[in-house]
Motif scaffolding. Structure first.
Motif, short mmCIF file in Angstrom:
data_model
loop_
_atom_site.label_atom_id
_atom_site.label_comp_id
_atom_site.label_asym_id
_atom_site.label_seq_id
_atom_site.Cartn_x
_atom_site.Cartn_y
_atom_site.Cartn_z
N ARG A 101 0.80 -1.23 0.00
CA ARG A 101 0.00 0.00 0.00
C ARG A 101 0.83 1.28 0.00
O ARG A 101 0.30 2.36 0.21
N GLY A 102 2.11 1.17 -0.24
CA GLY A 102 2.94 2.35 -0.34
C GLY A 102 3.46 2.85 1.00
O GLY A 102 3.39 2.14 1.99
N PRO A 103 4.02 4.05 0.99
CA PRO A 103 4.08 5.03 -0.11
C PRO A 103 4.91 4.54 -1.30
O PRO A 103 5.79 3.72 -1.14
N ARG A 104 4.59 5.09 -2.45
CA ARG A 104 5.25 4.71 -3.69
C ARG A 104 6.76 4.98 -3.60
O ARG A 104 7.19 6.04 -3.14
N HIS A 105 7.55 4.01 -4.01
CA HIS A 105 9.01 4.09 -4.07
C HIS A 105 9.62 4.40 -2.70
O HIS A 105 10.69 5.00 -2.62
N LYS A 106 8.95 3.96 -1.65
CA LYS A 106 9.49 4.05 -0.29
C LYS A 106 9.75 2.63 0.18
O LYS A 106 8.82 1.85 0.38
N MET A 107 11.02 2.30 0.36
CA MET A 107 11.38 0.92 0.67
C MET A 107 11.11 0.59 2.13
O MET A 107 11.61 1.25 3.03
N LYS A 108 10.32 -0.46 2.32
CA LYS A 108 10.13 -1.01 3.66
C LYS A 108 11.29 -1.94 3.99
O LYS A 108 12.11 -2.25 3.15
N ALA A 109 11.31 -2.41 5.22
CA ALA A 109 12.48 -3.12 5.73
C ALA A 109 12.57 -4.58 5.28
O ALA A 109 13.66 -5.17 5.32
N GLY A 110 11.44 -5.18 4.85
CA GLY A 110 11.38 -6.63 4.66
C GLY A 110 12.46 -7.24 3.79
O GLY A 110 13.06 -8.26 4.17
N ASN A 138 17.75 2.70 3.70
CA ASN A 138 17.63 4.00 3.02
C ASN A 138 18.52 4.07 1.78
O ASN A 138 18.10 4.58 0.73
N ASN A 139 19.74 3.57 1.89
CA ASN A 139 20.65 3.58 0.74
C ASN A 139 20.15 2.67 -0.38
O ASN A 139 20.30 2.99 -1.57
N SER A 140 19.52 1.56 -0.02
CA SER A 140 18.97 0.64 -1.02
C SER A 140 17.81 1.30 -1.75
O SER A 140 17.65 1.13 -2.97
N GLU A 141 17.02 2.07 -1.02
CA GLU A 141 15.92 2.82 -1.66
C GLU A 141 16.45 3.80 -2.69
O GLU A 141 15.95 3.88 -3.82
N LEU A 142 17.48 4.55 -2.32
CA LEU A 142 18.08 5.52 -3.24
C LEU A 142 18.70 4.81 -4.45
O LEU A 142 18.59 5.29 -5.59
N TYR A 143 19.32 3.68 -4.21
CA TYR A 143 19.96 2.91 -5.27
C TYR A 143 18.91 2.40 -6.25
O TYR A 143 19.08 2.48 -7.48
N LEU A 144 17.79 1.88 -5.73
CA LEU A 144 16.73 1.37 -6.60
C LEU A 144 16.11 2.49 -7.43
O LEU A 144 15.79 2.31 -8.61
N LYS A 145 15.95 3.66 -6.83
CA LYS A 145 15.45 4.81 -7.58
C LYS A 145 16.41 5.18 -8.71
O LYS A 145 15.98 5.51 -9.83
N LYS A 146 17.71 5.11 -8.43
CA LYS A 146 18.72 5.41 -9.45
C LYS A 146 18.67 4.38 -10.58
O LYS A 146 18.72 4.74 -11.77
N LEU A 147 18.55 3.11 -10.23
CA LEU A 147 18.45 2.06 -11.25
C LEU A 147 17.21 2.25 -12.12
O LEU A 147 17.25 2.03 -13.33
N GLN A 148 16.11 2.68 -11.49
CA GLN A 148 14.88 2.95 -12.23
C GLN A 148 15.10 4.05 -13.25
O GLN A 148 14.70 3.95 -14.41
#
Length: 219
Positions: free
Chosen positions: A129-138, A202-212
């Motif tokens: 359910r989001g937020p969109r492009h916000k990485m959860k911990a799982g 947090n760094n993984s979230e930024l990295y995934l956004k960059k890959l996108q």
């Protein structure tokens, strides 16, 4: 016309059946380009498993592309999740029902167990359910506790229908070009403390956004 419960169940069943055949047929027409796909290939050749994560909005090609790796997936317990559950079952996934909102602890424990049993975990870290492009911990926690690497995948769909949903869900049109750019395997120290693990998320979230973003720029 208002449907009764029996009619709703019949409609849902037909929707599940039609949804699988439609998506499976269309997916076979996609023109997919993988960048850094050798990271996955090398691990599979060695008999190693991993966690692969991509954003919820691009789940159709994401689920389809990673279905043949002895794969497992986390799907919410909602009625919408029921449709996805049946599609992934047809694609050979081991499906775990739960989310960060409902059954989260139990779902995480089962994901870790599946990774230890050599399943590859395929997950949308901003779902259900989001937020969109916000990485959860799982995704990070499961990889950390199971001792498996995490691979991030940015997915760009050229021709698509975008829904007005929280994830801006992208439905790929037939024969569309799809770019998938992978990260290198991210190995996570099991001894990382809470603060270091939170920073890695947090760094993984930024990295995934960059890959996108990089996947969108590939010709």
């Amino acid at each position: 016309m208002k449907l009764n419960d029996k009619q709703k169940n019949i409609a849902r069943f037909l929707g599940i059946r039609a949804g699988y055949f439609l998506i499976n047929f269309l997916a076979k027409t996609y023109r997919i380009t993988r960048i850094n796909g050798n990271y996955l290939d090398d691990m599979i050749d060695k008999g190693e498993n991993f966690v692969v994560a991509f954003w919820h909005g691009s789940m159709i090609p994401g689920w389809y592309l990673h279905k043949n790796f002895n794969s497992a997936a986390l799907v919410s317990k909602s009625k919408d999740g029921e449709v996805l559950y049946h599609i992934l079952n047809k694609w050979g996934y081991k499906v775990v029902r739960g989310s960060s909102h409902v059954g989260g602890k139990e779902a995480l424990e089962e994901m870790i167990s599946l990774l230890k049993e050599k399943h590859t975990l395929v997950i949308t870290p901003d779902g259900p359910r989001g937020p969109r492009h916000k990485m959860k911990a799982g995704a990070v926690i499961a990889a950390k506790k199971a001792g498996t690497p995490l691979i991030l995948a940015g997915i760009y769909i050229k021709n698509k229908i975008c829904l007005n949903s929280w994830d801006k869900f992208e439905f790929p049109l037939p024969f569309t070009k799809i770019n998938v750019k992978y990260s290198e395997p991210i190995y996570i120290d099991k001894e990382l403390d809470y603060d270091a693990t939170s920073k890695l998320i947090n760094n993984s979230e930024l990295y995934l956004k960059k890959l996108q973003e990089e996947a969108e720029k590939i010709d």
